[in-house]
Design a protein around this motif. Sequence first.
Motif, PDB file in Angstrom:
ATOM      1  N   GLY A  97       0.844  -1.265  -0.131  1.00 14.58           N
ATOM      2  CA  GLY A  97      -0.118   0.153  -0.004  1.00 14.58           C
ATOM      3  C   GLY A  97       0.865   1.401   0.034  1.00 14.58           C
ATOM      4  O   GLY A  97       2.051   1.282   0.384  1.00 14.58           O
ATOM      5  N   PRO A  98       0.244   2.376  -0.507  1.00 17.82           N
ATOM      6  CA  PRO A  98       1.137   3.702  -0.607  1.00 17.82           C
ATOM      7  C   PRO A  98       1.148   4.213   0.636  1.00 17.82           C
ATOM      8  O   PRO A  98       0.405   5.515   0.916  1.00 17.82           O
ATOM      9  CB  PRO A  98       0.399   4.395  -1.746  1.00 17.82           C
ATOM     10  CG  PRO A  98      -0.822   3.960  -1.570  1.00 17.82           C
ATOM     11  CD  PRO A  98      -1.045   2.399  -1.410  1.00 17.82           C
ATOM     12  N   TYR A 135      10.858  10.419   5.520  1.00 15.93           N
ATOM     13  CA  TYR A 135      11.042  10.602   4.090  1.00 15.93           C
ATOM     14  C   TYR A 135      11.360  12.090   3.823  1.00 15.93           C
ATOM     15  O   TYR A 135      10.610  12.828   4.285  1.00 15.93           O
ATOM     16  CB  TYR A 135       9.702  10.495   3.330  1.00 15.93           C
ATOM     17  CG  TYR A 135       9.497   8.799   3.605  1.00 15.93           C
ATOM     18  CD1 TYR A 135       9.800   7.768   2.442  1.00 15.93           C
ATOM     19  CD2 TYR A 135       8.614   8.352   4.405  1.00 15.93           C
ATOM     20  CE1 TYR A 135       9.475   6.493   2.600  1.00 15.93           C
ATOM     21  CE2 TYR A 135       8.297   7.016   4.429  1.00 15.93           C
ATOM     22  CZ  TYR A 135       8.710   6.172   3.746  1.00 15.93           C
ATOM     23  OH  TYR A 135       8.364   4.948   3.938  1.00 15.93           O
ATOM     24  N   GLU A 136      12.469  12.366   3.113  1.00 16.42           N
ATOM     25  CA  GLU A 136      12.895  13.673   2.727  1.00 16.42           C
ATOM     26  C   GLU A 136      11.798  14.383   1.796  1.00 16.42           C
ATOM     27  O   GLU A 136      11.550  13.892   0.798  1.00 16.42           O
ATOM     28  CB  GLU A 136      14.111  13.649   2.053  1.00 16.42           C
ATOM     29  CG  GLU A 136      14.634  15.203   1.789  1.00 16.42           C
ATOM     30  CD  GLU A 136      15.101  15.741   3.056  1.00 16.42           C
ATOM     31  OE1 GLU A 136      14.993  16.821   3.294  1.00 16.42           O
ATOM     32  OE2 GLU A 136      15.831  14.949   3.927  1.00 16.42           O
ATOM     33  N   PRO A 137      10.800  15.372   2.289  1.00 15.69           N
ATOM     34  CA  PRO A 137       9.874  15.939   1.345  1.00 15.69           C
ATOM     35  C   PRO A 137      10.676  16.429  -0.005  1.00 15.69           C
ATOM     36  O   PRO A 137      11.653  17.091  -0.049  1.00 15.69           O
ATOM     37  CB  PRO A 137       9.388  16.897   2.182  1.00 15.69           C
ATOM     38  CG  PRO A 137      10.533  17.530   2.994  1.00 15.69           C
ATOM     39  CD  PRO A 137      11.273  16.277   3.346  1.00 15.69           C
ATOM     40  N   THR A 154       6.900  12.021  -1.767  1.00 14.12           N
ATOM     41  CA  THR A 154       8.462  11.259  -1.605  1.00 14.12           C
ATOM     42  C   THR A 154       8.872  10.884  -2.947  1.00 14.12           C
ATOM     43  O   THR A 154       8.135  10.865  -4.054  1.00 14.12           O
ATOM     44  CB  THR A 154       8.234  10.127  -0.786  1.00 14.12           C
ATOM     45  OG1 THR A 154       7.712   9.112  -1.337  1.00 14.12           O
ATOM     46  CG2 THR A 154       7.394  10.594   0.452  1.00 14.12           C
ATOM     47  N   ARG A 155      10.264  10.646  -2.799  1.00 14.14           N
ATOM     48  CA  ARG A 155      10.860   9.990  -4.097  1.00 14.14           C
ATOM     49  C   ARG A 155      10.183   8.565  -4.308  1.00 14.14           C
ATOM     50  O   ARG A 155      10.301   8.154  -5.556  1.00 14.14           O
ATOM     51  CB  ARG A 155      12.241   9.667  -3.811  1.00 14.14           C
ATOM     52  CG  ARG A 155      13.258  10.908  -3.841  1.00 14.14           C
ATOM     53  CD  ARG A 155      14.749  10.646  -3.652  1.00 14.14           C
ATOM     54  NE  ARG A 155      15.276  12.003  -3.536  1.00 14.14           N
ATOM     55  CZ  ARG A 155      15.730  12.636  -2.443  1.00 14.14           C
ATOM     56  NH1 ARG A 155      14.854  12.252  -1.200  1.00 14.14           N
ATOM     57  NH2 ARG A 155      16.495  13.621  -2.403  1.00 14.14           N
ATOM     58  N   ARG A 156       9.444   7.818  -3.494  1.00 15.70           N
ATOM     59  CA  ARG A 156       8.750   6.640  -3.830  1.00 15.70           C
ATOM     60  C   ARG A 156       7.477   7.086  -4.296  1.00 15.70           C
ATOM     61  O   ARG A 156       6.774   6.262  -4.593  1.00 15.70           O
ATOM     62  CB  ARG A 156       8.281   5.887  -2.429  1.00 15.70           C
ATOM     63  CG  ARG A 156       9.685   5.145  -2.127  1.00 15.70           C
ATOM     64  CD  ARG A 156       9.241   4.318  -1.074  1.00 15.70           C
ATOM     65  NE  ARG A 156       8.205   3.415  -1.170  1.00 15.70           N
ATOM     66  CZ  ARG A 156       7.238   2.846  -0.280  1.00 15.70           C
ATOM     67  NH1 ARG A 156       7.688   3.023   1.055  1.00 15.70           N
ATOM     68  NH2 ARG A 156       6.355   2.266  -0.633  1.00 15.70           N
TER      69      ARG A 156
END
Length: 280
Positions: A73-74, A100-102, A194-196
Amino acid sequence: MEASDLRRAVEAGRVTASALGLQVDDAIVINNSDRIAVRLAPCDVLTRVAPASHLAGSQFEVEVARRLSEVDGPVAELEPRVEPQVYSRDGFVVSLWTYYEPMGSEITPADYSDALVRHHAALRRIELAAPHFTDRVAGALREVGDREQTPALSDLDREFLGDTLSRLSSEIGGSGAGEQLLHGEPHPGNLLNTRRGPLFVDLATCCSGPVEFDLAHAPEEVGKLYPGADQDLIHRCRALMWALFTTWRWRRDDQLPDREYWRVEGLNKVRAALDGQGLD
């Protein structure tokens, strides 16, 4: 949290992480409300710290996150270097999460809608005992009816909120819409870029109900892009969402920043949502 409690809460998060073998040289408060979010460095962990009375809610949130991570899940993930559980220290409960780096860019309505579609699909793949959205409304109605809990609420506004909560809860619950597990409050503040890709946070609000209840918390354009969404039901849910939000702001012990502003603006938002759809 008040300044004295805030210092103790930050220390509880820092000491908990250190005791688990994570290197903590600095602690930066990212959010402060009834619970706090603190970035710990250089281990790059986000710790959520709440009063011990929030133990059940914190444990529920950790369990939701654990199960959703298992089905991709995200959602923001728990910190993988420690056990996925809630820790107790100095009158607080502590959970540890991946930081998580914004990203600098905003999440587009299309990406927001896609994230909700994927989130709802993941929620359908897990089994979890969660309250119904009407249970949340029932809790708000108890607050509205208890003058000790909402002492500053005028009689006129008390009657208005009570009637709105009761009527909309019945209408939405009896709409015949399909129901499933929901995030509960997937507003923009609970969706990280995020990068994800977009990831949902603050999962303790998970409840069951129609997907339109979730969509009411997102920008209006998001609901228009969500496949098969009932737009009229979204509007009703949005009015209910503002009534719930406003009720919490009138609680005696509410700690949301700018509470006084949102008490008044919240009532305006409820009336605007009702008037805009001819619901009042």
